[in-house]
Design a protein around this motif. Sequence first.
Motif, PDB file in Angstrom:
ATOM      1  N   HIS A 106     -15.008  -7.361   8.092  1.00 55.59           N
ATOM      2  CA  HIS A 106     -15.937  -6.656   7.209  1.00 55.59           C
ATOM      3  C   HIS A 106     -17.050  -7.581   6.731  1.00 55.59           C
ATOM      4  N   HIS A 137     -11.267 -14.869   3.930  1.00 56.87           N
ATOM      5  CA  HIS A 137     -12.380 -14.543   3.033  1.00 56.87           C
ATOM      6  C   HIS A 137     -13.377 -15.683   3.104  1.00 56.87           C
ATOM      7  N   GLN A 173      -5.499   0.734  15.226  1.00 51.58           N
ATOM      8  CA  GLN A 173      -6.422  -0.280  14.704  1.00 51.58           C
ATOM      9  C   GLN A 173      -5.613  -1.536  14.418  1.00 51.58           C
ATOM     10  N   ILE A 174      -5.960  -2.627  15.118  1.00 54.20           N
ATOM     11  CA  ILE A 174      -5.125  -3.818  15.002  1.00 54.20           C
ATOM     12  C   ILE A 174      -5.821  -4.967  14.283  1.00 54.20           C
ATOM     13  N   GLY A 175      -7.049  -4.753  13.862  1.00 51.12           N
ATOM     14  CA  GLY A 175      -7.723  -5.828  13.140  1.00 51.12           C
ATOM     15  C   GLY A 175      -9.083  -5.344  12.681  1.00 51.12           C
ATOM     16  N   ARG A 190       0.864  -1.185   0.000  1.00 53.02           N
ATOM     17  CA  ARG A 190       0.000   0.000   0.000  1.00 53.02           C
ATOM     18  C   ARG A 190       0.899   1.232   0.000  1.00 53.02           C
ATOM     19  N   PHE A 212       0.371 -10.018   6.288  1.00 50.53           N
ATOM     20  CA  PHE A 212      -1.044  -9.722   6.094  1.00 50.53           C
ATOM     21  C   PHE A 212      -1.798 -11.038   6.191  1.00 50.53           C
ATOM     22  N   TYR A 256     -11.754 -10.580   6.677  1.00 53.66           N
ATOM     23  CA  TYR A 256     -11.182  -9.986   7.890  1.00 53.66           C
ATOM     24  C   TYR A 256      -9.665 -10.134   7.860  1.00 53.66           C
ATOM     25  N   LEU A 300       6.339  -1.323  11.324  1.00 50.27           N
ATOM     26  CA  LEU A 300       5.305  -2.248  11.807  1.00 50.27           C
ATOM     27  C   LEU A 300       3.923  -1.606  11.942  1.00 50.27           C
ATOM     28  N   ILE A 301       3.860  -0.303  12.040  1.00 43.80           N
ATOM     29  CA  ILE A 301       2.583   0.363  12.336  1.00 43.80           C
ATOM     30  C   ILE A 301       1.924   0.891  11.066  1.00 43.80           C
ATOM     31  N   ARG A 302       2.662   1.622  10.279  1.00 47.27           N
ATOM     32  CA  ARG A 302       2.140   2.011   8.963  1.00 47.27           C
ATOM     33  C   ARG A 302       3.256   1.791   7.956  1.00 47.27           C
ATOM     34  N   SER A 349      -2.479  -7.424  10.628  1.00 49.12           N
ATOM     35  CA  SER A 349      -1.212  -7.104   9.951  1.00 49.12           C
ATOM     36  C   SER A 349      -0.043  -7.127  10.927  1.00 49.12           C
ATOM     37  N   ILE A 372       3.164  -4.549   3.799  1.00 51.43           N
ATOM     38  CA  ILE A 372       2.694  -5.256   4.998  1.00 51.43           C
ATOM     39  C   ILE A 372       3.175  -6.685   4.797  1.00 51.43           C
ATOM     40  N   GLU A 412       1.220   4.112   1.141  1.00 50.98           N
ATOM     41  CA  GLU A 412       0.653   4.971   2.183  1.00 50.98           C
ATOM     42  C   GLU A 412       1.188   6.384   2.020  1.00 50.98           C
TER      43      GLU A 412
HETATM   44  C1  PR8 Z   1      -8.711  -5.504   4.459  1.00 48.87           C
HETATM   45  N1  PR8 Z   1      -9.331  -7.365   3.101  1.00 48.87           N
HETATM   46  O1  PR8 Z   1      -7.793  -5.269   3.687  1.00 48.87           O
HETATM   47  P1  PR8 Z   1      -8.109  -3.529   6.049  1.00 48.87           P
HETATM   48  N2  PR8 Z   1       0.520  -0.969   7.748  1.00 48.87           N
HETATM   49  C2  PR8 Z   1       0.256  -1.869   8.718  1.00 48.87           C
HETATM   50  N3  PR8 Z   1      -0.964  -2.368   8.932  1.00 48.87           N
HETATM   51  C3  PR8 Z   1      -1.977  -1.956   8.153  1.00 48.87           C
HETATM   52  C4  PR8 Z   1      -1.785  -1.012   7.128  1.00 48.87           C
HETATM   53  C5  PR8 Z   1      -0.455  -0.512   6.935  1.00 48.87           C
HETATM   54  N4  PR8 Z   1      -0.158   0.352   5.972  1.00 48.87           N
HETATM   55  N5  PR8 Z   1      -2.974  -0.796   6.503  1.00 48.87           N
HETATM   56  C6  PR8 Z   1      -3.878  -1.584   7.140  1.00 48.87           C
HETATM   57  N6  PR8 Z   1      -3.285  -2.282   8.129  1.00 48.87           N
HETATM   58  C7  PR8 Z   1      -9.684  -6.616   4.264  1.00 48.87           C
HETATM   59  C8  PR8 Z   1      -9.644  -7.610   5.373  1.00 48.87           C
HETATM   60  C9  PR8 Z   1      -8.740  -8.621   3.462  1.00 48.87           C
HETATM   61  C10 PR8 Z   1      -8.678  -8.636   4.931  1.00 48.87           C
HETATM   62  C11 PR8 Z   1      -3.906  -3.285   9.015  1.00 48.87           C
HETATM   63  O2  PR8 Z   1      -8.932  -4.792   5.576  1.00 48.87           O
HETATM   64  O3  PR8 Z   1      -7.817  -2.587   4.938  1.00 48.87           O
HETATM   65  C12 PR8 Z   1      -4.994  -2.734   9.912  1.00 48.87           C
HETATM   66  O4  PR8 Z   1      -4.776  -3.226  11.217  1.00 48.87           O
HETATM   67  O5  PR8 Z   1      -8.926  -2.994   7.188  1.00 48.87           O
HETATM   68  C13 PR8 Z   1      -6.253  -3.331   9.350  1.00 48.87           C
HETATM   69  O6  PR8 Z   1      -7.174  -3.594  10.364  1.00 48.87           O
HETATM   70  C14 PR8 Z   1      -5.774  -4.640   8.705  1.00 48.87           C
HETATM   71  O7  PR8 Z   1      -4.473  -4.314   8.213  1.00 48.87           O
HETATM   72  C15 PR8 Z   1      -6.653  -5.108   7.548  1.00 48.87           C
HETATM   73  O8  PR8 Z   1      -6.750  -4.122   6.551  1.00 48.87           O
END
Ligand code: PR8
Length: 468
Positions: free
Chosen positions: A221, A154, A216-218, A132, A150, A250, A141-143, A253, A147, A134
Motif C-alpha cells: 500500500h 512499514h 489474495q496473498i500479499g 480480525r 502477519f 505491505y 490459514l485462508i481466512r 499472512s 493471523i 472476520e
Molecule cells: C495490511 N498493514 O494490513 P492487508 N486471514 C488470513 N490472511 C489475511 C486475512 C485473514 N483474515 N486478512 C488479510 N489477510 C497492511 C499491510 C500492514 C501490512 C492477508 O494489509 O489488510 C491478505 O493476504 O491487505 C493481505 O494481503 C495481507 O494479509 C495484508 O493485509
Amino acid sequence: MSKFSEWFHNILEEAEIIDTRYPIKGMHVWQPQGFKIRKHTLSLLRELLDEDHDEVLFPLLIPEDELAKEAIHVKGFEEEVYWITHGGLTPLNKKLALRPTSETAMYPMFPLWVRSHTDLPMRFYQVVNTFRYETKHTRPLIRVREITTFKEAHTIHTDSEGARQQVERAIEIYSSFFDQLGIPYVVTRRPEWDKFPGADYTMAFDTLLPDGKTLQIGTVHNLGQTFARTFDITYETAEGEHEYVYQTCYGLSDRVIASIIGIHGDSSGLKLPPIVAPYQVVIIPVLFKKTAQEVLDFCKQLQNKIKKAGLRVHLDDRDLRAGKKYYEWEMRGVPLRLEIGPRDIENKKMVTLRRDTMEKEIVDYREDALINDLNMILDDIARNLKEKAWENFQENIHPAKTLEDAKNIITNEKGIVSFSWCGDEACGIEIEEYVTVDILGVNEEATEGKCINCGKNAQHVALLAKTY
Ligand code: PR8
C-alpha cells in the motif's frame, strides 16, 4: 464443501500442519510439521527483508483513541476489531484493541523517531499475530481470526517519489519470495473501492487455488501522507522546514502457507518445495535380517554426511513396513526419498524417488559427489514445481471480449478473466454486479479496444475472478 476444500482440510490434519479443533472459531494450533514449514518460510522472507529493513516488535494492544485517530482507517476495520474492556475485574478507562494491523500502534511512535531528512528513509518490519473478527466464512490459514504469521513492513520517506519507488521495491521483494516458493501470482492495482483503508493506492498479489478461486496473498500500500497528517509525523528538511513524511506498508499472512500446500499438493498429499520442507531428504533403509546392521550403519553415516552439508535429512529406521513409510513421507511432501538396501551398498547404487514426479531411479552412489548430486535433484524439483504451477496458472487466465463471455467463463470454467476496461468506478461496479464476482484490479495499460461494459475507450486490461 468443494472437493478442494475437503482435500485441504484433510491434508492439514493428516500431515499435522495445524489442528483446527481449538475451541475458538478462526483460531488454530500450529503443529510441529506446520510450524517447521512456517519457520522456513519466515526465514526466507527475513533474509529478503533484512537487506534493507530493520526488524522491530510493537505491543499487541492499541489504545482506543489511537486506533480511532485515522478516520478512514478505523472505518475500514471497525467491524473487525476485538476489544479488551477489563483488566481483571476492573473496567478499563480506555478500551484496548487487539491489533488488526499495526499502523495505529506504530505511527504514534514515529514522530518520536523521525527527526531530520538524514534519518530517512526508514524501513521496519515485524512478524506478529493480528486479530480480525472476520464475518465471512472462516477457513484454516485462508481466512482466520487470528493471523498468526502477519509479516508487516512499514516505511517512511521524505517525498512521494521515495514512497512510489518503495512500492516497486516491495513488489520485487514479494515477487522474489513467491518465486522461491514456486507460487504463481499476478500483481494488480486494486480498484478504488477495494483499496486498504487509508491508502492512496493498493497493489495486490493474487494466486489461484485448484478450485479456480483466486486468493489474495500479499498487498503493498502507498499511504501517501494520510497517516503522517493524522499522527503528525514530520521531518526537518535541509532548509530547516518541517514537512510531512510519505509512507508505505505491505504485508503477507498465513495465506502463503495455504498456497504452498494448495498449489503444489496432489491426491497423495503435500509436495513441498525443498526450501521450506521440514525434511528435504528422507532415507529409508531396506532391511533384511542378515544385513540389517550393516545397512543401518551405512544409512547413519549417509545421514551424517548429508546433515553436515546443511541439508535437512531424516533417517526412518522405524520397525515398520516400507510401504507404510513411503505412504507417510509422500503424504508429508518430502521432496526426495533415498532407499538403500544391501545390494545397493554392494553395487554403489541408491534408489531415488522424487515427490514432484514420483519418478523412481536407480542412480550411482558417488561418495565424493553425493551432496552435489542431491542438491542438483532438489534444485530440479524446485524448478519443476514452479514451472508446473505457472503453467497451470497461465492456462487459467482467459480473455473475454464481451460481458456475456466473461460471465460464461466465470460460470463454466475455472480461473481469471482478463478484459478491457475504461477504469470508471461506476462502470466497474456495474461489471461486478453483472458478472457477480470481484474485479481484482488492473495490471497493465490498454493500448487499444473498448471497455467491455460501456464501450468507451479502454484505459486498462483488468482482471476479474471468483475470490476467497
Ligand atoms: C495490511 N498493514 O494490513 P492487508 N486471514 C488470513 N490472511 C489475511 C486475512 C485473514 N483474515 N486478512 C488479510 N489477510 C497492511 C499491510 C500492514 C501490512 C492477508 O494489509 O489488510 C491478505 O493476504 O491487505 C493481505 O494481503 C495481507 O494479509 C495484508 O493485509
